[in-house]
Write a protein that holds these residues in place. Structure first.
Motif, PDB file in Angstrom:
ATOM      1  N   VAL A 242       5.036   9.651   2.239  1.00 45.17           N
ATOM      2  CA  VAL A 242       5.105   9.205   3.630  1.00 45.17           C
ATOM      3  C   VAL A 242       5.345   7.711   3.788  1.00 45.17           C
ATOM      4  N   ASP A 243       5.012   6.916   2.800  1.00 47.75           N
ATOM      5  CA  ASP A 243       5.151   5.461   2.930  1.00 47.75           C
ATOM      6  C   ASP A 243       5.503   4.886   1.560  1.00 47.75           C
ATOM      7  N   GLY A 244       6.800   4.858   1.270  1.00 49.22           N
ATOM      8  CA  GLY A 244       7.249   4.375  -0.028  1.00 49.22           C
ATOM      9  C   GLY A 244       6.928   2.919  -0.268  1.00 49.22           C
ATOM     10  N   GLU A 245       7.052   2.080   0.772  1.00 52.08           N
ATOM     11  CA  GLU A 245       6.765   0.656   0.601  1.00 52.08           C
ATOM     12  C   GLU A 245       5.300   0.423   0.265  1.00 52.08           C
ATOM     13  N   ARG A 246       4.415   1.126   0.951  1.00 56.34           N
ATOM     14  CA  ARG A 246       2.966   0.988   0.659  1.00 56.34           C
ATOM     15  C   ARG A 246       2.641   1.515  -0.741  1.00 56.34           C
ATOM     16  N   THR A 247       3.343   2.560  -1.148  1.00 53.20           N
ATOM     17  CA  THR A 247       3.117   3.113  -2.491  1.00 53.20           C
ATOM     18  C   THR A 247       3.497   2.104  -3.557  1.00 53.20           C
ATOM     19  N   ARG A 248       4.657   1.432  -3.360  1.00 51.26           N
ATOM     20  CA  ARG A 248       5.066   0.417  -4.329  1.00 51.26           C
ATOM     21  C   ARG A 248       4.057  -0.737  -4.378  1.00 51.26           C
ATOM     22  N   LYS A 249       3.520  -1.098  -3.236  1.00 51.54           N
ATOM     23  CA  LYS A 249       2.526  -2.174  -3.202  1.00 51.54           C
ATOM     24  C   LYS A 249       1.260  -1.784  -3.974  1.00 51.54           C
ATOM     25  N   GLU A 250       0.814  -0.540  -3.758  1.00 49.61           N
ATOM     26  CA  GLU A 250      -0.383  -0.088  -4.469  1.00 49.61           C
ATOM     27  C   GLU A 250      -0.125   0.000  -5.977  1.00 49.61           C
ATOM     28  N   ALA A 251       1.081   0.438  -6.367  1.00 45.61           N
ATOM     29  CA  ALA A 251       1.412   0.521  -7.791  1.00 45.61           C
ATOM     30  C   ALA A 251       1.436  -0.863  -8.423  1.00 45.61           C
ATOM     31  N   THR A 252       1.964  -1.867  -7.649  1.00 44.68           N
ATOM     32  CA  THR A 252       1.974  -3.235  -8.166  1.00 44.68           C
ATOM     33  C   THR A 252       0.556  -3.760  -8.363  1.00 44.68           C
ATOM     34  N   GLU A 253      -0.319  -3.491  -7.413  1.00 43.47           N
ATOM     35  CA  GLU A 253      -1.705  -3.936  -7.539  1.00 43.47           C
ATOM     36  C   GLU A 253      -2.406  -3.241  -8.709  1.00 43.47           C
TER      37      GLU A 253
END
Length: 397
Positions: A242-253
């Motif tokens: 549902v939110d690819g940008e938020r997923t990438r942010k969480e993966a980076t963290e």
């Protein structure tokens, strides 16, 4: 820690003390001291029996008594040997005891009528059995053996027409005297074995406490980071569709947290592995001392710089392990000498045995390669029963 009065396994076949703990050089010397003490008392009894048999006027009976005494002495020696050998097979030990019992029974008709006073020669041999009983059997069985031997001595004197009272007195009084002498040696052995077991238990306890401390430190270091990574992984899995940008942010963290945890772990492990040369020397000396190896240490007055000390720590640790692995060493010397920008470590022990230096899988060849890459050298050689490890390192100018 509670120290009980249980006798060590090497004397009573009681598995209370591990066999490897009874096989150090110090424990081997203690076992042979017990055996020598027992042999001295039993030899006295046999000598008195021989003196009595010399009074026999018939040479044929003298030969008979000598044969019976010799058979009993050999069987008794085997039984005593069984009592001081912790690794002797149980079946072999039972056969040795059975042989001793058979030899004692055979000696009665061969030795009983021999001598100036019938029954007295065997009374002295009976005293040897009474004296050896505490080393051969547990207490309750030893007491039974003593009483049975006194009865056999009385019956032998009565059957061959000798004074029953004199025979029983010789067997009981002399036998108990020898038994007390042997029990004193047995107590010495027991205390020595319990002291060794106590030192081993303290060493295991210290190692366990260190592992627990290390585990607690690791938990304190990584618990928060790992919990955060788990939570972020769950959140990323829910947001993936549902939110690819938020997923990438969480993966980076998550990647940042994992890298930080890995860095902290490496720092912690490096701290545990960075052991000073003097501290490592104390550890090796303590471990070898608990194993019965007498250590002599010569260290420079000032601590070596890390560039010289760190390579020698690994060599000293491996050399100490080498001494323990091959066993049999009675002494070990550790000498560290510094000259300008070089340092030399020499470890010598007398437990070389039949080993071939450098081809024993001990890890020393691998250390030689690492030292060579760092500009150092490692030499090992054997001279008779001594094995020498010599490492030389040089600091870059």
């Amino acid at each position: 820690m509670t120290v009980t009065g249980t006798r060590p396994a090497g004397l009573t076949r009681d598995p209370a003390t591990p066999a490897h703990a009874l096989s150090t050089p110090g424990m081997r010397r203690a076992r042979w001291c017990v055996l020598a003490g027992a042999a001295s008392g039993i030899a006295t009894c046999v000598l008195l029996a021989a003196l009595e048999m010399r009074r026999e006027p018939d040479p044929r009976w003298t030969v008979s008594g000598a044969v019976g005494s010799l058979v009993l002495v050999v069987a008794l020696a085997g039984a005593l040997y069984r009592s001081v050998m912790p690794r002797l097979a149980a079946t072999t030990g039972r056969w040795l005891l059975a042989g001793c019992a058979a030899a004692a029974g055979l000696s009665v008709p061969l030795v009983g009528p021999v001598g100036g006073t019938p029954g007295r020669s065997w009374a002295f041999l009976g005293a040897a059995l009474v004296g050896a009983a505490p080393l051969l059997l547990p207490v309750r069985y030893a007491a039974t053996l003593m009483a049975a031997t006194a009865l056999v001595s009385a019956a032998t004197a009565w059957w061959f027409g000798g004074p029953v009272g004199d025979a029983v007195t010789v067997t009981v009084v002399l036998g108990l005297s020898v038994a007390v002498w042997n029990v004193l040696h047995l107590w010495f052995w027991t205390f020595r074995a319990q002291a060794g077991e106590g030192r081993a238990a303290l060493a295991r306890l210290a190692a366990t406490e260190e592992r627990l401390r290390c585990a607690g430190d690791v938990y304190a270091l990584l618990a928060n980071e790992l919990s955060a990574i788990v939570l972020k992984a769950e959140l990323a899995s829910r947001l993936a569709l549902v939110d690819g940008e938020r997923t990438r942010k969480e993966a980076t963290e998550m990647r940042v947290l994992a890298a930080a945890a890995l860095a902290r772990m490496r720092e912690a492990v490096h701290g545990y592995r960075s052991v000073g040369l003097r501290e490592q020397t104390d550890t090796v000396v303590r471990v070898l001392g608990n194993s019965g190896v007498r250590c002599t240490v010569t260290l420079p007055e000032q601590d070596l710089p890390p560039a010289l000390a760190e390579p020698l720590v690994s060599v000293l640790r491996e050399a100490g392990t080498h001494v323990l692995r091959h066993g049999g060493a009675r002494w070990c010397t550790v000498e560290i000498v510094r000259a300008a920008s070089t340092a030399r470590l020499t470890v010598v022990n007398d437990g070389a045995g039949d080993e071939v230096p450098g081809i024993d899988g001990s890890g020393l060849p691998g250390l030689a390669d690492r030292l060579r890459d760092a500009g150092g050298t490692l030499r090992t050689w054997r001279e008779g029963d001594t094995f020498t490890v010599e490492a030389t390192v040089r600091a870059e100018s």
